[in-house]
Design an enzyme around this catalytic site. Structure first.
Site, PDB file in Angstrom:
ATOM      1  CG  ASP A 421      77.105 -47.345  21.591  1.00  0.00           C
ATOM      2  OD1 ASP A 421      76.740 -46.310  22.604  1.00  0.00           O
ATOM      3  OD2 ASP A 421      76.408 -48.077  20.421  1.00  0.00           O
ATOM      4  CD  GLU A 424      74.687 -45.849  28.047  1.00  0.00           C
ATOM      5  OE1 GLU A 424      74.627 -46.626  27.811  1.00  0.00           O
ATOM      6  OE2 GLU A 424      75.398 -45.039  26.978  1.00  0.00           O
ATOM      7  CG  ASP A 500      70.749 -44.148  19.656  1.00  0.00           C
ATOM      8  OD1 ASP A 500      71.624 -44.019  19.572  1.00  0.00           O
ATOM      9  OD2 ASP A 500      70.601 -46.044  20.625  1.00  0.00           O
TER      10      ASP A 500
HETATM   11  C1  GLC Z   1      73.451 -47.580  20.033  1.00  0.00           C
HETATM   12  C2  GLC Z   1      74.256 -45.869  19.591  1.00  0.00           C
HETATM   13  C3  GLC Z   1      73.532 -45.854  17.736  1.00  0.00           C
HETATM   14  C4  GLC Z   1      74.377 -47.295  17.005  1.00  0.00           C
HETATM   15  C5  GLC Z   1      73.838 -48.527  18.086  1.00  0.00           C
HETATM   16  C6  GLC Z   1      74.887 -49.619  16.706  1.00  0.00           C
HETATM   17  O1  GLC Z   1      72.194 -47.347  20.035  1.00  0.00           O
HETATM   18  O2  GLC Z   1      73.958 -45.099  19.856  1.00  0.00           O
HETATM   19  O3  GLC Z   1      74.838 -44.641  17.551  1.00  0.00           O
HETATM   20  O4  GLC Z   1      74.778 -46.701  15.942  1.00  0.00           O
HETATM   21  O5  GLC Z   1      74.118 -48.263  18.814  1.00  0.00           O
HETATM   22  O6  GLC Z   1      75.803 -49.612  17.298  1.00  0.00           O
END
Ligand code: GLC
Length: 799
Positions: A421, A424, A500
């Site tokens: 995650d 970017e 998200d």
């Molecule tokens: C980001 C991710 C999401 C995750 C969050 C906490 O927003 O896109 O899927 O739950 O981080 O890790």
């Protein structure tokens, strides 16, 4: 998002203290951007165009041209219908996206004519005008025309004509499907915890698009990772803030062009089969006990579950590669028990490493010099979940190796897959560009560069680091990674989820387009957070999202902190029973999905396809953004409107069957389909053989045969192997057709994998009579029969 809403969401997600820190980081970022301006912020005063040709000469696979003002153009045919063009000045890309460069030799001709130089293969002729105008022909047909590009050091700009009917698709992950009429930034961006229709850019931009236009389309890929923009208003315009202007034009229809594009940028390897099942996630299941409870809930409610995901709270203070021993005292015990119940464990990993001299990952990385630096040599510090954090420079081979070394820690705890995650890379700001400074320095595998070029590569290379580490660590296993960001070629390493997304009907509808965009950009596996991420869906929205997701490659329920719980039973009936039905259906579809995965590994075709995929000449299909194909055999029309009891569906020309009751529906027109809450319209293309697992018990797979119309025929395949590792495989190919009133299925098999030779055969849409397997009669009961490994199966029918 409105600033007010954004503020509250931020407080909910990261807490007030962190929000206050974002103000500090925003200030620092602004100061650093001013202190270290990049070349593109102060471009040259003069804009040059090629203007006049100075020299032209044949070159390997093509030709080389020199124009005025030091502008050069290199033309290379990679294949008969794939031509690569490179305009200079500007540095060539480090070939992170590309896996296969030297294709077979192409017979070529280069000659000068009245209207310019012609560089042609058997498939394509490129006409290079004296002023740098380029025209591309297939036979006599002009399919693309580019104005001479312009160079305002270091920025390249290019425009190409667009047919008024042209539709454009791709560019990675976008919040709509047909991109005509908009401009799209090429800069991977975290939209701050929630997004909906029209938001741009999103987490993964890929400068590749497919053009459908009357007379045949093409795909173009710009191998340039710099910040930039592509727009499709009156013309197709591309801007890149640095580098050489390099691109490849694939002059074919969508399946073939994507085949060749993924030959260049690589294809997704076959995943371990378990990944195709259902995944349950939440930010966060905070303790071992909570995870056990969730697993127990799935068992109690008889809901098949393949994996549980652990979000950031399993870590100790969000330190990547650590485990919080107070909340997960025995992770190994947990993963072992889950595994015994057929459930795998997946953990999240974020690239930001907490700035903490007491933490080994930070210390070791700092000692090895693998963190990104600013131009003055200072280590870059950004703000993410753990507070102040540093960013590994994944463009450095040593950083990739160093990072990859830590997967062992979690693999040895029984973790089966990793969820990458925030790559970017994201950094929290108060209204700024949610990332690191543009001038941040990157190693670029020795070539050196800045973040303006390295930014879009960050996710791609984090996945590369993880994938290569897992291949080495567990050579007998197939790695599985899920990513939020990436660039061209990321399909070689990871699956993609759409981040998200907000919990709304509009977002559900949009998600079809977003996942299709991802697919036509070369990434065959994608999915979305069921019910949406940032809100608490109603029961109806949850059910409709779940039904759609059952047919998307990645099938996961996930939601943000602060939202209502959303395990299927939370909603009570009828949601629970409906989810159970769709989970079972998903399980039955696994042999089909797995076969599509194998196909993707061979051809690059995404599992989830636009409805025009096989019939791009049918222009009425070009605007469909609320339905999709799963493989070529299934057409899925999710319900994306509240309270809908029916919806319109346009099927491509040809015969189709309703998946639910075998009713014959002729395509080529729009019709209404009922949509009671328990169902979404799903259709099967006539002539398909769909391999499905038995309902619950039973041995081998069942081949579901959907007879072709009249004189028609159809071909399908079934792929099997052990579901993991790199052992034997087998592909059964089926041809279905009619011969003198008999339905005939021919099978050819390739590969050594044994698996089962016991097939059930289920005939749909016609009343099946006696069956004859390779000359021997077999019994048919209620349209079903069991056969061994046949070569030819003839089925008498009443039709
Ligand atoms: C980001 C991710 C999401 C995750 C969050 C906490 O927003 O896109 O899927 O739950 O981080 O890790």
């Amino acid at each position: 998002m409105e600033p007010f809403k954004k503020f509250f969401l931020a407080v909910r997600f990261i807490g007030l203290r962190q929000v206050l820190r974002t103000v500090a980081y925003t200030g620092t970022l602004a100061r650093l951007e001013t202190r270290f301006p990049t070349a593109s912020q102060t471009p040259a005063a003069k804009i040059f165009k090629p203007e006049a040709l100075i020299s032209a000469a044949p070159a390997p696979r093509g030709a080389a041209f020199k124009f005025k003002h030091g502008i050069e153009l290199q033309v290379e045919f990679l294949g008969n219908t794939a031509v690569r063009l490179t305009w200079k000045p500007g540095e060539l890309p480090v070939p992170y996206a590309v896996v296969e460069d030297g294709w077979e030799d192409v017979p070529m001709e280069v000659d000068e004519g009245e209207d310019g130089w012609r560089v042609s293969s058997e498939g394509v002729t490129l006409l290079v005008g004296g002023n740098g105008r380029l025209r591309y022909f297939k036979g006599e047909e002009l399919f693309r025309e580019e104005a001479p590009p312009s160079y305002q050091a270091p920025i390249w700009r290019q425009s190409a004509a667009l047919d008024e009917h042209a539709h454009l698709y791709g560019l990675g992950e976008r919040s709509r499907f047909n991109l005509r009429g908009g401009r799209y930034r090429l800069w991977n961006t975290d939209p701050d915890g929630s997004y909906g229709h029209g938001e741009d850019p999103l987490y993964m931009s890929i400068p590749a698009y497919t053009c459908l236009q009357p007379g045949g389309g093409y795909l173009i890929f710009y191998e340039n990772s710099f910040d930039g923009e592509i727009g499709f208003e009156d013309q197709a315009e591309a801007v890149f803030l640095g580098g050489a202007l390099r691109y490849v034009v694939f002059a074919e229809g969508p399946p073939e062009a994507l085949h060749d594009y993924t030959r260049l940028t690589g294809r997704a390897p076959l995943p371990p089969r378990w990944v195709l099942g259902f995944h349950q996630s939440r930010w966060s299941y905070e303790t071992e006990a909570e995870v056990r409870e969730v697993a127990e809930g799935f068992k109690r409610h008889d809901l098949p579950l393949a994996a549980i995901h652990l979000d950031i709270d399993y870590m100790r203070g969000y330190r990547v590669f650590s485990v919080d021993k107070t909340r997960f005292p025995d992770l190994k015990g947990l993963t072992t028990d889950l595994e015994a119940g057929g459930i795998k464990t997946v953990t999240i990993l974020d690239p930001g490493v907490k700035w903490d001299p007491g933490y080994d990952v930070f210390r070791e990385g700092r000692d090895q010099g693998v963190f990104c630096q600013l131009p003055d040599g200072k280590t870059l510090r950004g703000l993410v979940w753990p507070g102040w954090a540093v960013y590994p420079d994944f463009t450095h081979p040593a950083a990739r190796r160093w990072w990859g070394g830590y997967y062992r820690r979690l693999v040895s705890e029984g973790v089966a897959g990793f969820w990458h995650d925030m790559n970017e890379p994201a950094a929290f700001t108060a209204g700024g560009a949610d990332t690191v400074p543009r001038a941040t320095v990157h190693e670029m595998d020795g070539r050196k560069g800045i973040h303006e070029e390295g930014h879009n590569l960050y996710g791609l290379l984090m996945n590369r680091a993880g994938f290569e580490a897992l291949r080495e660590l567990q050579p007998e296993k197939r790695p599985w990674l899920l990513t939020r960001s990436g660039w061209a070629g990321v399909q070689r390493y990871a699956w993609k989820w759409s981040g998200d997304v907000e919990s709304s009907w509009e977002a559900l509808r949009m998600t079809v387009g977003t996942l299709l965009s991802t697919g036509v950009s070369g990434i065959p596996y994608s999915g979305s957070d069921i019910g949406g991420f940032s809100g608490s869906p109603s029961e109806e929205l949850f059910v409709r999202w779940f039904q759609m997701a059952a047919f998307t490659p990645f099938f996961r329920n996930h939601a943000a902190k602060g939202t209502a719980r959303s395990e299927p039973w939370v909603f009570g009936e009828p949601a629970l029973s409906i989810c159970r039905e769709f989970l079972r259906l998903r399980r039955r579809l696994l042999p089909y999905l797995y076969t599509l995965g194998w196909e993707a590994s061979q051809t690059g075709a995404p599992l989830m396809r636009p409805v025009w995929w096989r019939q791009p000449e049918e222009r009425v299909l070009w605007d469909i953004e609320d339905a999709f194909l799963l493989g070529d055999a299934l057409l899925v029309a999710p319900v994306v409107e509240r309270g809908a009891t029916e919806r319109r569906v346009r099927l491509p020309t040809g015969r189709w069957y309703s998946f639910w009751d075998d009713e014959v529906v002729e395509g080529g027109r729009e019709s209404a389909a009922d949509t009671p809450l328990e169902r979404i319209p799903v259709f099967v293309r006539a002539g398909s053989v769909i391999p499905m697992a038995p309902d619950i018990h039973g041995e081998g797979p069942k081949l579901h045969i959907y007879p072709p119309a009249g004189e028609g025929s159809g071909s399908s395949a079934m792929y099997c192997d052990a579901g993991e590792g790199y052992g034997d495989m087998r592909v059964d190919r089926f041809e279905v057709g009619w011969e003198g009133g008999e339905l005939v299925v021919k099978r050819e098999s390739e590969g050594e994998y044994g698996g089962t030779d016991d097939y059930g055969v289920v005939v749909h849409g016609v009343v099946a009579g006696k069956g004859v397997v390779d000359g021997k009669g077999i019994e048919t009961r209620g349209g079903e029969m069991r056969t061994g490994p046949f070569t030819e199966l003839r089925i008498a029918t009443d039709d």
